[in-house]
Scaffold this motif. Structure first.
Motif, PDB file in Angstrom:
ATOM      1  N   MET A  61       0.821  -1.171   0.000  1.00 19.42           N
ATOM      2  CA  MET A  61       0.000   0.000   0.000  1.00 19.42           C
ATOM      3  C   MET A  61       0.875   1.248   0.000  1.00 19.42           C
ATOM      4  SD  MET A  61      -3.393   0.683   1.072  1.00 19.42           S
ATOM      5  CE  MET A  61      -4.443   0.832   2.141  1.00 19.42           C
ATOM      6  N   ASP A  62       2.009   1.180   0.665  1.00 18.07           N
ATOM      7  CA  ASP A  62       2.903   2.318   0.653  1.00 18.07           C
ATOM      8  C   ASP A  62       3.409   2.599  -0.757  1.00 18.07           C
ATOM      9  OD1 ASP A  62       2.730   2.898   3.310  1.00 18.07           O
ATOM     10  OD2 ASP A  62       4.420   1.612   3.879  1.00 18.07           O
ATOM     11  N   ALA A  63       3.611   1.555  -1.526  1.00 10.90           N
ATOM     12  CA  ALA A  63       4.072   1.723  -2.897  1.00 10.90           C
ATOM     13  C   ALA A  63       2.984   2.408  -3.727  1.00 10.90           C
ATOM     14  CB  ALA A  63       4.444   0.385  -3.515  1.00 10.90           C
ATOM     15  N   GLU A  64       1.760   2.021  -3.489  1.00 13.63           N
ATOM     16  CA  GLU A  64       0.640   2.619  -4.226  1.00 13.63           C
ATOM     17  C   GLU A  64       0.486   4.091  -3.842  1.00 13.63           C
ATOM     18  OE1 GLU A  64      -3.430   1.922  -6.166  1.00 13.63           O
ATOM     19  OE2 GLU A  64      -1.933   0.412  -5.819  1.00 13.63           O
ATOM     20  N   VAL A  65       0.626   4.442  -2.576  1.00 12.39           N
ATOM     21  CA  VAL A  65       0.526   5.828  -2.107  1.00 12.39           C
ATOM     22  C   VAL A  65       1.682   6.636  -2.696  1.00 12.39           C
ATOM     23  CG1 VAL A  65       0.681   7.313  -0.063  1.00 12.39           C
ATOM     24  CG2 VAL A  65      -0.715   5.242   0.005  1.00 12.39           C
ATOM     25  N   ARG A  66       2.851   6.049  -2.672  1.00 10.74           N
ATOM     26  CA  ARG A  66       4.022   6.732  -3.226  1.00 10.74           C
ATOM     27  C   ARG A  66       3.825   7.003  -4.723  1.00 10.74           C
ATOM     28  NH1 ARG A  66       7.145  10.242  -2.104  1.00 10.74           N
ATOM     29  NH2 ARG A  66       7.855   9.361  -0.188  1.00 10.74           N
ATOM     30  N   ARG A  67       3.278   5.994  -5.452  1.00 16.73           N
ATOM     31  CA  ARG A  67       3.040   6.148  -6.882  1.00 16.73           C
ATOM     32  C   ARG A  67       2.013   7.241  -7.137  1.00 16.73           C
ATOM     33  NH1 ARG A  67      -0.367   4.300 -10.629  1.00 16.73           N
ATOM     34  NH2 ARG A  67      -1.543   2.991  -9.207  1.00 16.73           N
ATOM     35  N   LEU A  68       0.971   7.316  -6.344  1.00 18.10           N
ATOM     36  CA  LEU A  68      -0.043   8.366  -6.485  1.00 18.10           C
ATOM     37  C   LEU A  68       0.534   9.742  -6.166  1.00 18.10           C
ATOM     38  CD1 LEU A  68      -3.249   6.670  -5.003  1.00 18.10           C
ATOM     39  CD2 LEU A  68      -2.807   7.282  -7.379  1.00 18.10           C
ATOM     40  N   GLU A  69       1.351   9.820  -5.101  1.00 18.28           N
ATOM     41  CA  GLU A  69       1.990  11.090  -4.766  1.00 18.28           C
ATOM     42  C   GLU A  69       2.924  11.559  -5.888  1.00 18.28           C
ATOM     43  OE1 GLU A  69       3.880  10.435  -0.990  1.00 18.28           O
ATOM     44  OE2 GLU A  69       2.035  10.829   0.146  1.00 18.28           O
ATOM     45  N   ASP A  70       3.680  10.614  -6.458  1.00 18.89           N
ATOM     46  CA  ASP A  70       4.559  10.964  -7.580  1.00 18.89           C
ATOM     47  C   ASP A  70       3.741  11.433  -8.782  1.00 18.89           C
ATOM     48  OD1 ASP A  70       6.783  10.345  -6.090  1.00 18.89           O
ATOM     49  OD2 ASP A  70       7.069   8.331  -6.956  1.00 18.89           O
ATOM     50  N   ARG A  71       2.647  10.775  -9.020  1.00 19.90           N
ATOM     51  CA  ARG A  71       1.772  11.156 -10.134  1.00 19.90           C
ATOM     52  C   ARG A  71       1.193  12.552  -9.890  1.00 19.90           C
ATOM     53  NH1 ARG A  71       0.869  11.628 -15.051  1.00 19.90           N
ATOM     54  NH2 ARG A  71      -1.279  11.438 -15.707  1.00 19.90           N
ATOM     55  N   ILE A  72       0.780  12.818  -8.653  1.00 17.90           N
ATOM     56  CA  ILE A  72       0.250  14.157  -8.305  1.00 17.90           C
ATOM     57  C   ILE A  72       1.325  15.208  -8.478  1.00 17.90           C
ATOM     58  CG2 ILE A  72      -0.584  15.585  -6.395  1.00 17.90           C
ATOM     59  CD1 ILE A  72      -2.133  13.103  -5.400  1.00 17.90           C
ATOM     60  N   ASP A  73       2.547  14.915  -8.031  1.00 21.66           N
ATOM     61  CA  ASP A  73       3.664  15.855  -8.197  1.00 21.66           C
ATOM     62  C   ASP A  73       3.942  16.113  -9.675  1.00 21.66           C
ATOM     63  OD1 ASP A  73       3.970  16.165  -5.486  1.00 21.66           O
ATOM     64  OD2 ASP A  73       5.627  14.714  -5.303  1.00 21.66           O
ATOM     65  N   ALA A  74       3.892  15.075 -10.492  1.00 26.39           N
ATOM     66  CA  ALA A  74       4.142  15.218 -11.932  1.00 26.39           C
ATOM     67  C   ALA A  74       3.058  16.092 -12.569  1.00 26.39           C
ATOM     68  CB  ALA A  74       4.188  13.845 -12.602  1.00 26.39           C
ATOM     69  N   VAL A  75       1.815  15.860 -12.176  1.00 20.83           N
ATOM     70  CA  VAL A  75       0.708  16.669 -12.711  1.00 20.83           C
ATOM     71  C   VAL A  75       0.867  18.119 -12.263  1.00 20.83           C
ATOM     72  CG1 VAL A  75      -1.786  17.050 -12.555  1.00 20.83           C
ATOM     73  CG2 VAL A  75      -0.902  14.744 -12.951  1.00 20.83           C
ATOM     74  N   ASN A  76       1.260  18.324 -11.005  1.00 16.35           N
ATOM     75  CA  ASN A  76       1.484  19.687 -10.507  1.00 16.35           C
ATOM     76  C   ASN A  76       2.615  20.385 -11.267  1.00 16.35           C
ATOM     77  OD1 ASN A  76      -0.574  19.673  -8.636  1.00 16.35           O
ATOM     78  ND2 ASN A  76       0.734  18.991  -6.938  1.00 16.35           N
ATOM     79  N   ARG A  77       3.724  19.653 -11.500  1.00 20.49           N
ATOM     80  CA  ARG A  77       4.838  20.238 -12.258  1.00 20.49           C
ATOM     81  C   ARG A  77       4.400  20.586 -13.677  1.00 20.49           C
ATOM     82  NH1 ARG A  77       7.843  16.323  -9.486  1.00 20.49           N
ATOM     83  NH2 ARG A  77       7.679  14.913 -11.264  1.00 20.49           N
ATOM     84  N   GLU A  78       3.672  19.684 -14.309  1.00 22.74           N
ATOM     85  CA  GLU A  78       3.189  19.923 -15.675  1.00 22.74           C
ATOM     86  C   GLU A  78       2.246  21.130 -15.714  1.00 22.74           C
ATOM     87  OE1 GLU A  78       0.422  17.612 -18.873  1.00 22.74           O
ATOM     88  OE2 GLU A  78       1.866  16.381 -17.768  1.00 22.74           O
ATOM     89  N   GLY A  79       1.371  21.198 -14.726  1.00 24.64           N
ATOM     90  CA  GLY A  79       0.454  22.344 -14.636  1.00 24.64           C
ATOM     91  C   GLY A  79       1.215  23.652 -14.417  1.00 24.64           C
ATOM     92  N   GLN A  80       2.239  23.602 -13.556  1.00 23.47           N
ATOM     93  CA  GLN A  80       3.046  24.801 -13.299  1.00 23.47           C
ATOM     94  C   GLN A  80       3.780  25.233 -14.556  1.00 23.47           C
ATOM     95  OE1 GLN A  80       2.949  26.563 -10.376  1.00 23.47           O
ATOM     96  NE2 GLN A  80       4.107  28.095 -11.535  1.00 23.47           N
ATOM     97  N   LEU A  81       4.322  24.282 -15.317  1.00 21.99           N
ATOM     98  CA  LEU A  81       5.002  24.606 -16.569  1.00 21.99           C
ATOM     99  C   LEU A  81       4.041  25.240 -17.572  1.00 21.99           C
ATOM    100  CD1 LEU A  81       7.317  21.476 -17.036  1.00 21.99           C
ATOM    101  CD2 LEU A  81       7.995  23.810 -16.418  1.00 21.99           C
ATOM    102  N   ARG A  82       2.841  24.689 -17.671  1.00 22.41           N
ATOM    103  CA  ARG A  82       1.835  25.273 -18.565  1.00 22.41           C
ATOM    104  C   ARG A  82       1.468  26.685 -18.110  1.00 22.41           C
ATOM    105  NH1 ARG A  82      -2.373  20.288 -19.567  1.00 22.41           N
ATOM    106  NH2 ARG A  82      -0.947  19.015 -20.839  1.00 22.41           N
ATOM    107  N   LEU A  83       1.276  26.840 -16.809  1.00 24.68           N
ATOM    108  CA  LEU A  83       0.937  28.151 -16.265  1.00 24.68           C
ATOM    109  C   LEU A  83       2.058  29.157 -16.531  1.00 24.68           C
ATOM    110  CD1 LEU A  83      -0.983  29.927 -14.606  1.00 24.68           C
ATOM    111  CD2 LEU A  83       0.185  29.107 -12.552  1.00 24.68           C
ATOM    112  N   ASP A  84       3.300  28.726 -16.335  1.00 27.92           N
ATOM    113  CA  ASP A  84       4.439  29.610 -16.600  1.00 27.92           C
ATOM    114  C   ASP A  84       4.474  30.026 -18.070  1.00 27.92           C
ATOM    115  OD1 ASP A  84       5.154  29.466 -13.946  1.00 27.92           O
ATOM    116  OD2 ASP A  84       6.754  27.976 -14.260  1.00 27.92           O
ATOM    117  N   ALA A  85       4.213  29.083 -18.973  1.00 26.37           N
ATOM    118  CA  ALA A  85       4.216  29.388 -20.408  1.00 26.37           C
ATOM    119  C   ALA A  85       3.117  30.390 -20.750  1.00 26.37           C
ATOM    120  CB  ALA A  85       4.050  28.109 -21.219  1.00 26.37           C
ATOM    121  N   VAL A  86       1.936  30.184 -20.196  1.00 30.78           N
ATOM    122  CA  VAL A  86       0.818  31.098 -20.458  1.00 30.78           C
ATOM    123  C   VAL A  86       1.119  32.473 -19.871  1.00 30.78           C
ATOM    124  CG1 VAL A  86      -1.607  31.559 -19.906  1.00 30.78           C
ATOM    125  CG2 VAL A  86      -0.919  29.282 -20.662  1.00 30.78           C
ATOM    126  N   MET A  87       1.663  32.506 -18.672  1.00 28.65           N
ATOM    127  CA  MET A  87       1.987  33.788 -18.033  1.00 28.65           C
ATOM    128  C   MET A  87       3.054  34.540 -18.836  1.00 28.65           C
ATOM    129  SD  MET A  87      -0.037  34.300 -15.594  1.00 28.65           S
ATOM    130  CE  MET A  87       0.740  35.714 -14.859  1.00 28.65           C
TER     131      MET A  87
END
Length: 104
Positions: A1-27
């Protein structure tokens, strides 16, 4: 279960980074547009100031021309009157003097 939580957290971090990059480009694009608009406003302000200066110059030229025209017309009228008066006086002095004739 820790592996699954870690994978979800990594996925959330990746989505956040991607969103931040898109936001930076738009800004960056928005800031570029604002910079362009600001430069256009500065250019318009300088153009308006130049036009205002040109209008003042034209106004001064019109006033000086009008004054010069009025003075020229007054000079022509004065010269015409002086010429006419001079001619009239001269014509009077050229006339033979009127003599009284004695009638017998």
């Amino acid at each position: 279960m820790d592996a699954e939580v870690r994978r979800l957290e990594d996925r959330i971090d990746a989505v956040n980074r991607e969103g931040q990059l898109r936001l930076d480009a738009v800004m960056a694009r928005i800031e570029g547009r604002f910079d362009t608009i600001t430069q256009q406003n500065r250019h318009m302000e300088s153009s308006i100031a130049a036009m205002s200066q040109d209008m003042k110059s034209i106004r001064s030229t019109i006033i000086v021309t009008a004054l010069a025209s009025v003075l020229a017309i007054a000079g022509v009228v004065y010269a015409g009157q002086a010429l006419w008066a001079g001619g009239f006086s001269s014509g009077q002095s050229d006339r033979p003097a009127a003599t009284q004739s004695s009638s017998p």
